[in-house]
Design a protein around this motif. Structure first.
Motif, short mmCIF file in Angstrom:
data_model
loop_
_atom_site.label_atom_id
_atom_site.label_comp_id
_atom_site.label_asym_id
_atom_site.label_seq_id
_atom_site.Cartn_x
_atom_site.Cartn_y
_atom_site.Cartn_z
N UNK A 10 4.10 24.58 -3.67
CA UNK A 10 4.05 25.58 -4.75
C UNK A 10 2.92 26.59 -4.51
N UNK A 11 1.77 26.10 -4.07
CA UNK A 11 0.64 26.99 -3.77
C UNK A 11 1.00 27.97 -2.66
N UNK A 12 1.73 27.49 -1.69
CA UNK A 12 2.13 28.36 -0.57
C UNK A 12 3.06 29.45 -1.06
N UNK A 13 4.00 29.10 -1.94
CA UNK A 13 4.92 30.09 -2.50
C UNK A 13 4.16 31.15 -3.31
N UNK A 14 3.15 30.69 -4.06
CA UNK A 14 2.38 31.63 -4.88
C UNK A 14 1.55 32.58 -4.03
N UNK A 15 1.01 32.10 -2.95
CA UNK A 15 0.20 32.93 -2.07
C UNK A 15 1.04 34.00 -1.38
N UNK A 16 2.31 33.70 -1.10
CA UNK A 16 3.15 34.63 -0.37
C UNK A 16 2.82 34.63 1.12
N UNK A 17 3.59 35.38 1.89
CA UNK A 17 3.36 35.45 3.33
C UNK A 17 3.88 36.77 3.86
N UNK B 31 0.82 -1.20 0.00
CA UNK B 31 0.00 0.00 0.00
C UNK B 31 0.86 1.26 0.00
N UNK B 32 1.93 1.24 0.79
CA UNK B 32 2.83 2.40 0.85
C UNK B 32 3.45 2.66 -0.52
N UNK B 33 3.88 1.60 -1.17
CA UNK B 33 4.50 1.74 -2.48
C UNK B 33 3.50 2.28 -3.52
N UNK B 34 2.25 1.89 -3.38
CA UNK B 34 1.23 2.30 -4.34
C UNK B 34 0.85 3.77 -4.20
N UNK B 35 0.72 4.27 -2.96
CA UNK B 35 0.23 5.63 -2.76
C UNK B 35 1.34 6.66 -2.62
N UNK B 36 2.60 6.21 -2.51
CA UNK B 36 3.69 7.16 -2.30
C UNK B 36 3.80 8.21 -3.41
N UNK B 37 3.74 7.85 -4.71
CA UNK B 37 3.84 8.87 -5.76
C UNK B 37 2.74 9.93 -5.65
N UNK B 38 1.53 9.50 -5.34
CA UNK B 38 0.42 10.44 -5.20
C UNK B 38 0.64 11.40 -4.04
N UNK C 175 1.19 15.53 -4.11
CA UNK C 175 0.33 16.40 -3.32
C UNK C 175 1.16 17.37 -2.48
N UNK C 176 2.22 16.86 -1.87
CA UNK C 176 3.11 17.70 -1.06
C UNK C 176 3.75 18.78 -1.93
#
Length: 583
Positions: A552-559, A535-542, A546-547
């Motif tokens: 990337x979304x955090x960088x685009x939003x700025x802070x 299961x770990x091997x199967x979902x690791x790429x996904x 996601x991470x």
């Protein structure tokens, strides 16, 4: 076919004859079996015989332990316990020194068996041995100059037999005279004494103290710590072990009001440093019994803290309140203001502000914080020790946290109280020593104020971990759990000194604790099962994708970044979106 369960095949020996192979029926009475064995060798009066295990123990076979006989066991036909007891009772009273010595040697070996011991004690054998120690040894001592080895062996076997007989718990320790106690104590107090005699004498004194409160007082009058110290400075670990055992026994049985006094005497005699130099740092490896005695001494020493741990602070006691004033004075470099300086309200406001900076829960009257038991006044003692003996670190922690405005301040007062309580739980302050534990820590023998120094190291660890976790007041319990884990893991490594303990903690940062936890979880059997791995091997790429997208979304939003200090560039908070989106 296998033999019935009640039939045991054994070999039986008899001096001067070939061993016999026999099948013993465990359902038959033991007396009938012995009679059958005796008849096989044409021996009459079978009631005068018994069977023994033919090994180093030579224990008698009785109806109680006969089921311990296994197939292939080797037994020995010998005289009965009663007959042997009668013979030895007569032989140890021989006028011949050589015959007496041989008899006492046999008695010392035979006394390990409870069946024989019961018979010998029934013949008033204990009284005979004590009389030999009290009065008979004077006669032997006249021969000491010309027969010194013989005298040492004679007395050694006498005391060994006595110890073995008493260890069965058949006779009460309260039955012994003051003359006997004085004689045993004299062997311990002599500067040059046979090693075996000294060892048995120390063992007897320990048993006397542990088994009788009345004998404790009598032994305490005959033995002083100063007389025991020289035995620790030798190289014989057995003698050192028995010496520490006697000290522990005296410590354990001392009345409450005497223990602090005894601890003061131990400190004056530099017991800790002597044990550290001659026992813990000795080239000889520490055996299990020595480790147990060091553990007991460690526990008894820490138990001296129990009184302060269970003492509530009296908010009306000016002397106790002065300690809190002293903590404030050291932290903020202020003197106690005279009563006429400013209004009462102004002074109260100033005190409340400072007590909040010190991290007390009750800012108005911090004395209330120390009414919780445990840790009671012990926490305040630790805080004062830290403030006086590690002043720079104390001031740094208080000022560093009091200047924070982002709710990430680590409350020194509250932390110290909870940490003291935790350390008492870890070291089991107030609990009696376990009979089978060997868990002593060498580092606690390296300092006269080891508990206070232990606290000083751990409070700095707590402050460091708090910062690493970027904790707030809501995370207090979580931080304490991590600190407890850091301390326990460092103690497991058995550091040899407090500095080494501190160094081990440096390597157990919050990040490292998370890694260890993750590693331990991954090594658990459930995490290594085939379905989990698949299961770990199967979902690791996904998960990894996601991470990546979240970052990337955090960088685009700025802070927004908060202004650090007035000495740096002034201005409003700056938005990072411009520079992040360009990249």
């Amino acid at each position: 076919m296998p033999p019935p369960a009640d039939i045991v095949k054994v070999a039986i020996e008899w001096p001067g004859a070939f061993p016999k192979l026999m099948e013993i029926d465990q359902k038959k009475p033991l007396s009938a079996i012995i009679k059958e064995v005796c008849e096989g060798w044409s021996l009459g009066n079978h009631e005068n015989f018994a069977l023994q295990i033919a090994d180093a123990t030579n224990f008698y076979i009785t109806e109680k332990n006969r089921n311990d006989i296994k197939n292939g066991s080797i037994l020995r036909l010998t005289t009965s316990p009663y007959q042997t007891a009668v013979q030895l009772h007569e032989r140890i009273q021989s006028s011949s020194m050589d015959a007496k010595l041989e008899a006492l040697k046999d008695l010392a070996n035979a006394s390990r068996d409870i069946t024989f011991a019961q018979e010998f004690i029934n013949l008033d054998g204990i009284s005979l041995l004590t009389q030999m120690v009290e009065s008979g040894t004077e006669r032997y001592q006249k021969l000491q100059k010309i027969m010194k080895p013989c005298f040492g062996d004679l007395l050694s076997f006498t005391l060994t037999a006595f110890v073995e007989l008493m260890d069965h718990g058949i006779v009460s320790w309260d039955t012994f005279s003051v003359a006997f106690i004085k004689k045993i104590a004299s062997y311990v107090n002599k500067s040059a004494m046979d090693t075996a005699v000294l060892q048995r004498s120390l063992a007897i004194l320990e048993s006397m103290v542990l088994n009788s409160q009345d004998l404790y007082h009598k032994v305490a009058q005959e033995i002083t710590i100063g007389q025991l110290i020289p035995h620790l400075q030798g190289t014989d670990q057995d003698i050192q072990t028995y010496t520490i055992a006697v000290i522990n026994a005296l410590f354990l049985k001392a009345p409450e009001e005497k223990r602090q006094e005894m601890a003061h005497i131990l400190a004056q005699k530099q017991l800790r440093s002597i044990i550290l130099s001659n026992v813990i740092r000795s080239p000889t490896p520490i055996n299990d019994e020595m480790a147990h005695q060091l553990y007991v001494l460690q526990v008894l020493t820490f138990n001296l803290l129990e009184d302060r741990m269970m003492t509530k602070m009296d908010p009306q006691d000016q002397a106790q309140r002065d300690i809190i004033f002293e903590l404030r004075r050291i932290a903020f470099d202020v003197e106690c203001e005279p009563n006429n300086s400013g209004s009462i309200e102004k002074r109260k406001s100033m005190y409340t502000r400072d007590y909040k900076k010190l991290g007390f829960i009750n800012h108005v009257n911090p004395a209330v914080d120390f009414t919780q038991i445990p840790p009671g006044m012990l926490a305040l003692d630790n805080m004062l020790y830290f403030a006086k003996h590690h002043q720079d670190a104390y001031i740094r922690i208080v000022l560093e946290n009091s200047s924070r405005e982002d709710k990430h301040e680590c409350p020194f007062g509250r932390s110290s109280i909870e940490l003291t309580k935790m350390l008492c739980e870890i070291l089991k302050v107030g609990e009696l020593p376990s009979e089978n534990c060997h868990d002593f820590h060498p580092m606690f023998f390296t300092h006269d104020r080891s508990f206070e120094e232990f606290f000083c190291i751990c409070i700095q660890l707590l402050n460091k971990t708090w910062k690493e976790m970027r904790a707030t007041s809501e995370d207090f319990n979580k931080v304490m759990q991590v600190v407890r884990e850091q301390i326990m893991r460092a103690l497991t490594l058995k550091p040899n000194s407090l500095d080494q303990f501190k160094s081990r903690l440096q390597n157990l940062s919050y990040t490292e604790i998370l890694k260890i936890r993750q590693s331990e979880r991954m090594n658990q059997e459930d995490f290594q099962s085939r379905p989990i791995l698949e299961l770990r091997e199967k979902i690791q790429p996904e998960i990894m994708e996601l991470i990546k997208q979240q970052r990337l979304n955090r960088l685009c939003e700025g802070t927004c970044f908060r202004k650090i200090s007035s000495r740096r560039r002034q201005g409003k908070t700056q938005n990072s979106q411009k520079c992040t989106t360009q990249h």
